[in-house]
Design a protein around this motif. Structure first.
Motif, short mmCIF file in Angstrom:
data_model
loop_
_atom_site.label_atom_id
_atom_site.label_comp_id
_atom_site.label_asym_id
_atom_site.label_seq_id
_atom_site.Cartn_x
_atom_site.Cartn_y
_atom_site.Cartn_z
N GLY A 24 24.91 10.14 -71.38
CA GLY A 24 25.01 10.31 -69.94
C GLY A 24 25.93 11.46 -69.58
O GLY A 24 26.01 12.47 -70.27
N THR A 25 26.64 11.29 -68.49
CA THR A 25 27.51 12.33 -67.96
C THR A 25 28.64 12.67 -68.93
O THR A 25 29.27 11.77 -69.49
CB THR A 25 28.12 11.86 -66.62
OG1 THR A 25 27.05 11.51 -65.74
CG2 THR A 25 28.93 12.96 -65.98
N PRO A 26 28.93 13.96 -69.12
CA PRO A 26 30.04 14.35 -69.98
C PRO A 26 31.37 13.83 -69.44
O PRO A 26 31.54 13.67 -68.23
CB PRO A 26 30.03 15.88 -69.93
CG PRO A 26 28.71 16.26 -69.39
CD PRO A 26 28.23 15.12 -68.57
N VAL A 27 32.30 13.58 -70.33
CA VAL A 27 33.64 13.17 -69.95
C VAL A 27 34.61 14.21 -70.51
O VAL A 27 34.91 14.23 -71.70
CB VAL A 27 34.00 11.76 -70.49
CG1 VAL A 27 35.40 11.38 -70.05
CG2 VAL A 27 32.98 10.73 -70.03
N VAL A 28 35.05 15.11 -69.62
CA VAL A 28 35.93 16.19 -70.00
C VAL A 28 37.21 16.08 -69.20
O VAL A 28 37.17 15.90 -67.98
CB VAL A 28 35.27 17.57 -69.75
CG1 VAL A 28 36.23 18.70 -70.12
CG2 VAL A 28 33.96 17.69 -70.53
N HIS A 29 38.34 16.16 -69.88
CA HIS A 29 39.65 16.09 -69.22
C HIS A 29 40.29 17.47 -69.22
O HIS A 29 40.11 18.25 -70.15
CB HIS A 29 40.56 15.09 -69.92
CG HIS A 29 40.18 13.68 -69.67
ND1 HIS A 29 40.99 12.62 -70.01
CD2 HIS A 29 39.08 13.11 -69.09
CE1 HIS A 29 40.41 11.49 -69.66
NE2 HIS A 29 39.25 11.77 -69.11
N LEU A 30 41.07 17.73 -68.17
CA LEU A 30 41.80 18.98 -68.03
C LEU A 30 43.29 18.70 -67.93
O LEU A 30 43.71 17.81 -67.18
CB LEU A 30 41.34 19.72 -66.76
CG LEU A 30 42.23 20.87 -66.25
CD1 LEU A 30 42.31 21.99 -67.28
CD2 LEU A 30 41.72 21.38 -64.92
N PHE A 87 31.53 22.86 -78.19
CA PHE A 87 32.26 22.71 -76.93
C PHE A 87 33.03 24.00 -76.71
O PHE A 87 33.74 24.48 -77.59
CB PHE A 87 33.21 21.51 -77.05
CG PHE A 87 34.02 21.24 -75.81
CD1 PHE A 87 33.40 20.96 -74.61
CD2 PHE A 87 35.40 21.24 -75.86
CE1 PHE A 87 34.15 20.69 -73.47
CE2 PHE A 87 36.15 20.97 -74.74
CZ PHE A 87 35.53 20.69 -73.54
N ALA A 88 32.89 24.61 -75.53
CA ALA A 88 33.50 25.92 -75.28
C ALA A 88 33.87 26.07 -73.81
O ALA A 88 33.38 25.33 -72.95
CB ALA A 88 32.53 27.04 -75.69
N VAL A 89 34.71 27.07 -73.54
CA VAL A 89 35.15 27.37 -72.18
C VAL A 89 35.07 28.88 -72.00
O VAL A 89 35.38 29.65 -72.93
CB VAL A 89 36.60 26.87 -71.94
CG1 VAL A 89 37.07 27.24 -70.55
CG2 VAL A 89 36.68 25.37 -72.12
N SER A 90 34.69 29.31 -70.81
CA SER A 90 34.62 30.74 -70.50
C SER A 90 36.01 31.34 -70.41
O SER A 90 37.02 30.64 -70.52
CB SER A 90 33.90 30.93 -69.16
OG SER A 90 34.73 30.48 -68.09
N PHE A 137 34.33 28.03 -66.70
CA PHE A 137 33.14 27.22 -66.91
C PHE A 137 33.30 26.50 -68.24
O PHE A 137 33.74 27.09 -69.22
CB PHE A 137 31.87 28.07 -66.95
CG PHE A 137 31.42 28.53 -65.60
CD1 PHE A 137 30.58 27.74 -64.82
CD2 PHE A 137 31.86 29.74 -65.09
CE1 PHE A 137 30.18 28.15 -63.57
CE2 PHE A 137 31.46 30.17 -63.84
CZ PHE A 137 30.62 29.37 -63.07
N VAL A 138 32.94 25.23 -68.25
CA VAL A 138 32.96 24.41 -69.47
C VAL A 138 31.52 24.33 -69.97
O VAL A 138 30.61 23.97 -69.21
CB VAL A 138 33.51 23.00 -69.18
CG1 VAL A 138 33.39 22.11 -70.40
CG2 VAL A 138 34.95 23.08 -68.70
N TYR A 139 31.33 24.68 -71.26
CA TYR A 139 29.99 24.71 -71.84
C TYR A 139 29.84 23.65 -72.94
O TYR A 139 30.78 23.38 -73.69
CB TYR A 139 29.72 26.08 -72.47
CG TYR A 139 29.79 27.23 -71.51
CD1 TYR A 139 28.78 27.44 -70.57
CD2 TYR A 139 30.86 28.12 -71.55
CE1 TYR A 139 28.84 28.51 -69.69
CE2 TYR A 139 30.91 29.19 -70.67
CZ TYR A 139 29.91 29.38 -69.74
OH TYR A 139 29.97 30.44 -68.88
N ARG A 159 26.86 23.55 -68.19
CA ARG A 159 27.67 24.66 -67.65
C ARG A 159 28.41 24.11 -66.42
O ARG A 159 27.95 24.23 -65.30
CB ARG A 159 26.74 25.79 -67.26
CG ARG A 159 27.39 27.01 -66.72
CD ARG A 159 26.29 28.04 -66.38
NE ARG A 159 26.84 29.20 -65.76
CZ ARG A 159 26.89 29.40 -64.45
NH1 ARG A 159 26.39 28.53 -63.63
NH2 ARG A 159 27.42 30.50 -63.97
N ILE A 160 29.56 23.51 -66.65
CA ILE A 160 30.30 22.84 -65.59
C ILE A 160 31.37 23.78 -65.01
O ILE A 160 32.27 24.21 -65.72
CB ILE A 160 30.99 21.56 -66.13
CG1 ILE A 160 29.96 20.62 -66.76
CG2 ILE A 160 31.78 20.86 -65.02
CD1 ILE A 160 30.56 19.48 -67.55
#
Length: 151
Positions: free
Chosen positions: A75-81, A29-32, A66-68, A110-111
């Motif tokens: 199913g769909t990723p569940v990412v919180h900010l 799990f990574a972020v740009s 971008f969230v990688y 690549r969200i």
């Protein structure tokens, strides 16, 4: 590193900024890098990249990342900010962690995440913006920070 010269005035300027390129091959799990830009009232909705990270009090600050590799196994990723804005180490704003929108995203590996807020309520000075992303399925978090100045 970038440098430019204005052909009309002869003025020269340069900027240096580190960018982070995550190793996506390991499927972590990574972020740009965190990119900042500004919309001024007179710009008619256009966003201006500010390499010096100096923004007008009358403008709006826009952030982009971008969230990688968020977990798509069920199913769909569940990412919180969670967003945090600090000045001189003091937390001025802290949002509750909330899910990022993935509707319409065609590549869930690549969200894109984009947000903005007005600067009018903040005094001139140096600030730190911290974005913390948490993949709820992987139970993994990653943060990005950027300093900027309101003039």
């Amino acid at each position: 590193r970038i440098a430019a010269r204005d052909s009309k005035s002869g003025r020269i300027g340069s900027a240096v900024q580190w960018i982070e390129i995550p190793n996506l091959a390991q499927n972590n799990f990574a972020v740009s890098s965190l990119f900042l830009s500004e919309s001024a009232p007179a710009s008619q909705g256009k966003w201006i990249i500010k390499p010096d990270r100096r923004f007008a009090k009358t403008g709006r600050l826009k952030f982009q990342v971008f969230v990688y590799n968020a977990d798509q196994s069920a199913g769909t990723p569940v990412v919180h900010l969670q967003l945090e804005l600090r000045r001189e180490g003091q937390v001025l704003v802290q949002t509750p962690a909330s899910p990022i929108e993935t509707k319409g995203v065609t590549d869930l590996g690549r969200i894109p995440v984009v947000g903005d807020f007005p600067l009018a309520d903040f005094q001139p000075g140096r600030y730190e913006l911290k974005l913390t992303f948490t993949d709820q399925k992987k139970k993994s978090s990653v943060s990005r920070e950027a300093e900027f100045t309101i003039k």
